[in-house]
Scaffold this motif. Structure first.
Motif, mmCIF file in Angstrom:
data_model
loop_
_atom_site.group_PDB
_atom_site.id
_atom_site.type_symbol
_atom_site.label_atom_id
_atom_site.label_comp_id
_atom_site.label_asym_id
_atom_site.label_seq_id
_atom_site.Cartn_x
_atom_site.Cartn_y
_atom_site.Cartn_z
ATOM 1 N N ILE A 1 0.855 -1.187 0.000
ATOM 2 C CA ILE A 1 0.000 0.000 0.000
ATOM 3 C C ILE A 1 0.892 1.238 0.000
ATOM 4 C CG2 ILE A 1 -1.780 1.290 1.244
ATOM 5 C CD1 ILE A 1 -2.487 -1.411 2.620
ATOM 6 N N SER A 2 0.704 2.096 -0.983
ATOM 7 C CA SER A 2 1.402 3.384 -0.986
ATOM 8 C C SER A 2 0.677 4.329 -0.043
ATOM 9 C CB SER A 2 1.427 3.986 -2.397
ATOM 10 O OG SER A 2 2.288 3.280 -3.244
ATOM 11 N N ILE A 3 1.395 4.889 0.915
ATOM 12 C CA ILE A 3 0.749 5.778 1.873
ATOM 13 C C ILE A 3 0.180 7.008 1.185
ATOM 14 C CG2 ILE A 3 2.840 7.066 2.505
ATOM 15 C CD1 ILE A 3 1.750 6.950 5.447
ATOM 16 N N ALA A 4 0.723 7.371 0.034
ATOM 17 C CA ALA A 4 0.200 8.522 -0.709
ATOM 18 C C ALA A 4 -1.240 8.301 -1.152
ATOM 19 C CB ALA A 4 1.074 8.809 -1.924
ATOM 20 N N SER A 5 -1.658 7.021 -1.244
ATOM 21 C CA SER A 5 -3.011 6.717 -1.718
ATOM 22 C C SER A 5 -4.068 6.841 -0.623
ATOM 23 C CB SER A 5 -3.043 5.303 -2.296
ATOM 24 O OG SER A 5 -2.852 4.329 -1.274
ATOM 25 N N LEU A 6 -3.644 7.019 0.631
ATOM 26 C CA LEU A 6 -4.612 7.172 1.715
ATOM 27 C C LEU A 6 -5.210 8.580 1.693
ATOM 28 C CD1 LEU A 6 -2.777 5.356 4.659
ATOM 29 C CD2 LEU A 6 -4.345 4.409 2.944
ATOM 30 N N PRO A 7 -6.436 8.736 2.163
ATOM 31 C CA PRO A 7 -7.097 10.052 2.119
ATOM 32 C C PRO A 7 -6.263 11.142 2.791
ATOM 33 C CG PRO A 7 -8.667 8.344 2.707
ATOM 34 C CD PRO A 7 -7.325 7.687 2.697
ATOM 35 N N GLY A 8 -6.101 12.256 2.079
ATOM 36 C CA GLY A 8 -5.396 13.414 2.607
ATOM 37 C C GLY A 8 -3.887 13.315 2.606
ATOM 38 N N MET A 9 -3.319 12.240 2.029
ATOM 39 C CA MET A 9 -1.878 12.034 2.141
ATOM 40 C C MET A 9 -1.079 12.388 0.891
ATOM 41 S SD MET A 9 -1.085 11.393 5.146
ATOM 42 C CE MET A 9 0.635 10.971 4.865
ATOM 43 N N TYR A 10 -1.684 12.354 -0.291
ATOM 44 C CA TYR A 10 -0.878 12.632 -1.479
ATOM 45 C C TYR A 10 -0.244 14.018 -1.401
ATOM 46 C CZ TYR A 10 0.827 13.398 -6.148
ATOM 47 O OH TYR A 10 1.656 13.694 -7.204
ATOM 48 N N GLU A 11 -0.988 14.995 -0.908
ATOM 49 C CA GLU A 11 -0.497 16.377 -0.888
ATOM 50 C C GLU A 11 0.685 16.582 0.067
ATOM 51 O OE1 GLU A 11 -3.418 18.450 2.395
ATOM 52 O OE2 GLU A 11 -4.255 17.961 0.424
ATOM 53 N N ARG A 12 0.975 15.575 0.927
ATOM 54 C CA ARG A 12 2.082 15.733 1.874
ATOM 55 C C ARG A 12 3.094 14.585 1.755
ATOM 56 N NH1 ARG A 12 0.701 17.362 6.348
ATOM 57 N NH2 ARG A 12 -1.427 18.011 5.832
ATOM 58 N N THR A 13 3.084 13.871 0.622
ATOM 59 C CA THR A 13 3.953 12.699 0.470
ATOM 60 C C THR A 13 4.845 12.814 -0.761
ATOM 61 O OG1 THR A 13 2.296 11.272 1.531
ATOM 62 C CG2 THR A 13 4.006 10.183 0.237
ATOM 63 N N VAL A 14 6.116 12.431 -0.584
ATOM 64 C CA VAL A 14 7.032 12.195 -1.701
ATOM 65 C C VAL A 14 7.242 10.690 -1.769
ATOM 66 C CG1 VAL A 14 9.309 12.620 -2.693
ATOM 67 C CG2 VAL A 14 8.200 14.399 -1.310
ATOM 68 N N THR A 15 6.839 10.080 -2.884
ATOM 69 C CA THR A 15 6.983 8.638 -3.083
ATOM 70 C C THR A 15 8.196 8.385 -3.962
ATOM 71 O OG1 THR A 15 4.574 8.367 -2.944
ATOM 72 C CG2 THR A 15 5.850 6.533 -3.868
ATOM 73 N N MET A 16 9.123 7.582 -3.454
ATOM 74 C CA MET A 16 10.387 7.340 -4.160
ATOM 75 C C MET A 16 10.498 5.869 -4.547
ATOM 76 S SD MET A 16 12.636 9.635 -1.500
ATOM 77 C CE MET A 16 11.844 8.838 -0.097
ATOM 78 N N ASN A 17 11.024 5.635 -5.745
ATOM 79 C CA ASN A 17 11.125 4.265 -6.243
ATOM 80 C C ASN A 17 12.260 4.184 -7.257
ATOM 81 O OD1 ASN A 17 10.445 1.531 -6.839
ATOM 82 N ND2 ASN A 17 8.279 1.994 -6.475
ATOM 83 N N SER A 18 12.481 2.984 -7.783
ATOM 84 C CA SER A 18 13.552 2.832 -8.775
ATOM 85 C C SER A 18 13.306 1.607 -9.633
ATOM 86 C CB SER A 18 14.920 2.722 -8.096
ATOM 87 O OG SER A 18 15.092 1.449 -7.498
ATOM 88 N N LEU A 19 14.117 1.471 -10.655
ATOM 89 C CA LEU A 19 14.030 0.357 -11.596
ATOM 90 C C LEU A 19 14.858 -0.842 -11.145
ATOM 91 C CD1 LEU A 19 12.972 -0.003 -14.707
ATOM 92 C CD2 LEU A 19 15.424 0.069 -15.194
#
Length: 456
Positions: free
Chosen positions: A281-299
């Motif tokens: 679960i990406s925490i950015a997908s929870l209500p009210g969280m996208y606007e305060r989240t930087v989601t980092m990932n890689s290949l």
């Protein structure tokens, strides 16, 4: 991994041989001495046939002009960070002929279709600087993959920043959004670059420790730690080194505390496709969280191409601005042909990820069962390609002493976890193994441990 005996491209401080051969117990967290043998350089004289007298004169002159090594210089904020534990252990693996189940890089190659896409991009002349925030094709592919995985639709031009691996995404995020004195909460044990980068940013670090056997979130401790002074929480799920995956309930607690106290979340999700026993679960997908989240990932982890160093950060425009400002003065741009190939990789059908999970599940089973049979207490790992075990059944004083014994006497490399804690005592009973190796390598390592380890 093969390293030429003629040339080793590792940076090594000029320590004495006596220092270089001190045992692993001399390690302190993040203050790691190098074990690389110094390379002596010879400068043959062009007058090879000169007289003995001339040779002695040259020798005397050489001694009189010999340069005394100067003390290593480093900024105070980085004084305690020396060569990383991963580099140290990989070097020791080579020195002792040990099987390296320490550092998390695969010993097998990534898929041919991705490598062919890179070759094609090079042949097509896509070899000059890329746009700083990423080539449009990759930004779009990242956004499309994120929508499929999280349900969130993001603007590839304004909310996706391509970086040189997730490690740079972490650095750009912290340096771009954290001010000196800002308070940031980490969950220990943690990936070692977190503390180093926060030190460069001048942050004040607070730590919440996740404890075995399940490494669950101590909710009351977190509630006590979060305040109006907290700028950000750094969240890694699936979690390195434990393999823990934060549950929806735990993520909801973190989210509510962040919203209540106006706290940012920096979410490191590089192992999101290696989730074995529960849904990521990406925490950015929870209500009210996208606007305060930087989601980092890689290949690199998902496609077994760790050397390509292709990563990204996804954030709303008001946070992306800070990330991009830092990125502009760290690397500015990332490898152009590899970005185009990465876009091809991210558009692969879901069947690739399903096969990846099956493959790693089989590898995990070989290692976990083997470690249990060898006598370890093995803790559950729901994600990543790491397993943490308790080494104390074998009677060694701490994780450093055990890893030294394991390398020299058994011929297998693990990572001492005390280096992942601010307080090393919290990790002294634990070591980390990785199963991102081919099955024959895993079976060989397990066999060595079953034959040579004995409980005390």
């Amino acid at each position: 991994m093969r390293i030429s005996q003629a040339i080793r491209c590792t940076w090594t401080p000029q320590y004495s041989n006596e220092m270089l051969h001190q045992p692993l117990k001399s390690f302190k967290p993040y203050i790691l001495r190098t074990f690389s043998t110094s390379i002596s350089r010879r400068y043959p004289s062009p007058m090879a046939t000169a007289s003995t007298q001339n040779d002695e004169a040259v020798s005397t002159q050489h001694k009189s002009t010999q340069i005394v090594p100067k003390p290593i210089q480093v900024a105070r904020r980085l004084e305690k960070f020396k060569t990383t534990i991963f580099t140290q252990m990989s070097m020791l693996a080579i020195k002792h002929g040990a099987i390296n189940l320490g550092q998390g890089f695969p010993n097998f190659d990534g898929p041919d279709f991705v490598k062919e896409a890179a070759i094609q991009s090079i042949k097509e002349g896509k070899n000059q600087y890329a746009r700083g925030c990423g080539v449009p094709d990759l930004n779009s592919a990242v956004a499309a993959r994120f929508k499929k995985d999280s349900g969130l639709e993001v603007d590839p031009e304004k909310e996706v920043t391509v970086t040189s691996g997730c490690t740079e995404a972490i650095a750009a995020t912290m340096l771009g959004l954290i001010n000196p004195g800002d308070e940031v909460i980490l969950f220990a044990p943690f990936y070692d670059s977190y503390e180093a980068t926060l030190s460069m940013a001048g942050a004040k670090i607070k730590v919440i420790t996740l404890r075995p056997p399940d490494f669950s979130l101590p909710i009351d401790e977190l509630k006590s730690a979060v305040s109006k002074n907290t700028r950000a929480i750094l969240l890694n799920t699936p979690h390195n080194p434990t393999g823990k995956m934060f549950t929806r309930e735990e993520l909801n607690v973190i989210a509510s505390l962040c919203i209540e106290n106006d706290v940012l979340v920096f979410a490191d999700e590089v192992y999101d496709k290696l989730a074995f026993e529960m849904e990521h679960i990406s925490i950015a997908s929870l209500p009210g969280m996208y606007e305060r989240t930087v989601t980092m990932n890689s290949l690199g982890k998902t496609f077994s191409l760790t050397g390509w160093k292709i990563g990204w950060a996804i954030a709303p425009p008001h946070l992306t601005w800070g990330v991009r400002q830092a990125h502009s003065y760290l690397t500015f741009a990332t490898s152009t042909p590899m970005q185009y190939a990465s876009a091809t990789a991210l558009r692969t059908p879901d069947s690739y990820y399903e096969e990846l999970k099956r493959d790693y599940s089989a590898k995990k089973a070989i290692l976990v069962e083997g470690l249990k049979e060898a006598g370890f207490t093995v803790y559950p790992s729901s994600g990543t390609y790491f397993v943490v075990v308790d080494h104390t059944p074998f009677g060694l004083d701490n994780d450093i002493a055990f890893c030294e014994y394991l390398i020299k006497e058994v011929g297998v490399v693990a990572i001492p976890t005390s280096v992942f804690y601010l307080n090393p005592e919290e990790g002294k009973n634990l070591v980390r193994f990785t199963f991102c190796k081919d099955e024959d390598t895993l079976r060989s390592a397990v066999q060595r441990m079953k034959e040579k380890l004995s409980k005390k």
